[in-house]
Design an enzyme around this catalytic site. Sequence first.
Site, PDB file in Angstrom:
ATOM      1  N   LEU A  38       0.847  -1.122  -0.035  1.00 25.46           N
ATOM      2  CA  LEU A  38      -0.046   0.048  -0.111  1.00 25.46           C
ATOM      3  C   LEU A  38       0.998   1.186  -0.061  1.00 25.46           C
ATOM      4  O   LEU A  38       2.233   1.342   0.499  1.00 25.46           O
ATOM      5  CB  LEU A  38      -0.976   0.049   1.275  1.00 25.46           C
ATOM      6  CG  LEU A  38      -2.141  -0.706   1.388  1.00 25.46           C
ATOM      7  CD1 LEU A  38      -2.714  -0.946   2.543  1.00 25.46           C
ATOM      8  CD2 LEU A  38      -3.168  -0.483   0.248  1.00 25.46           C
ATOM      9  N   ASP A  39       0.479   2.401  -0.843  1.00 21.08           N
ATOM     10  CA  ASP A  39       1.075   3.514  -0.651  1.00 21.08           C
ATOM     11  C   ASP A  39       1.318   4.109   0.995  1.00 21.08           C
ATOM     12  O   ASP A  39       0.300   3.780   1.634  1.00 21.08           O
ATOM     13  CB  ASP A  39       0.571   4.498  -1.608  1.00 21.08           C
ATOM     14  CG  ASP A  39       0.731   4.353  -3.104  1.00 21.08           C
ATOM     15  OD1 ASP A  39       1.637   3.370  -3.501  1.00 21.08           O
ATOM     16  OD2 ASP A  39      -0.401   4.683  -3.752  1.00 21.08           O
ATOM     17  N   PRO A  40       2.320   4.782   1.093  1.00 18.58           N
ATOM     18  CA  PRO A  40       2.367   5.662   2.443  1.00 18.58           C
ATOM     19  C   PRO A  40       1.192   6.322   2.849  1.00 18.58           C
ATOM     20  O   PRO A  40       0.673   6.228   4.055  1.00 18.58           O
ATOM     21  CB  PRO A  40       3.725   6.524   2.601  1.00 18.58           C
ATOM     22  CG  PRO A  40       4.525   5.884   1.394  1.00 18.58           C
ATOM     23  CD  PRO A  40       3.412   5.297   0.341  1.00 18.58           C
TER      24      PRO A  40
END
Length: 302
Positions: A38-40
């Site tokens: 998942l993206d930050p």
Amino acid sequence: MNSGILLVDKPQGITSHDVVARSRRLAGTRKVGHAGTLDPMATGLLILGVGSATRLLHHLVGLDKEYLATMRLGWDTTTDDAEGEPLDAASADRIAAADEAAVRAAMLAWTGDIEQVPSTVSAVKVAGKRAYQRARDGETVELAARPVTVSAFDLLDLRPGDGHVDVDVRVACSSGTYVRALARDVGADLGTGGHLTALRRTRIGAFGVDEAAELEGLDVVRVILRPADAARRTLPVASITEQEAVDLGHGKRIAAPDELAALPGGTPIAAIDPDDRLVAIVERRGTELKVVTGFPAEEASA
């Protein structure tokens, strides 16, 4: 530490690698992997494998996924999300025209089997190098459209703001779908531009975020899923005898149960012994089952 599958609710502001690194310390092993990042900016469900159960992750990566997200209509960004640099803002007339009916129509156009161009800063490889790395290096990145399936794209709420419209949505989609690309494309169709301001992954296959543990205070021993339990939620199961477990452990083929005869050849199957241990992932070859991935007996239970 015994092997197994961890369901973790990733908090905002850290990378998926940060979650893996912390889980390695808590599990006391370097052998921890993930079944998709998942993206930050995003929160929600991460599936981690510990020990020999990392071998099971290959069969979890391609599962369908579900998200809750907020799309902001009003301008594009360089990354299709709130972390990128904003581009030209839409006119007030365009914003005003983005009412519920128009937004629903635009979303419908991106529902079903579609061709999607991934975000420029995605992890898609271009000539062996990640697209996001090429973009960071100043290269012009042009990605080809690829087929994905958006099985649900539901409008949950629409909130007009000052120079923008925020749209809360639920997305159920195939693996490899970029939700921020959906925000970009809906915005393009409406003439407003669009990007993602919030993203939460709520489901991967049969695994839900409601059963995931918080990273803070994570008790690996308490929450780890046994490999057999995780496998049977994802794959068809072959219940095998103790002797068949020994044979598979030695790389031998065993007779395929009649109830698996209808499965297409090459379908991964979880072979589980009388002690409820995942012995191997197998596939049917004619009337026999052949080992694709074996799991060491000393690490397979939790």
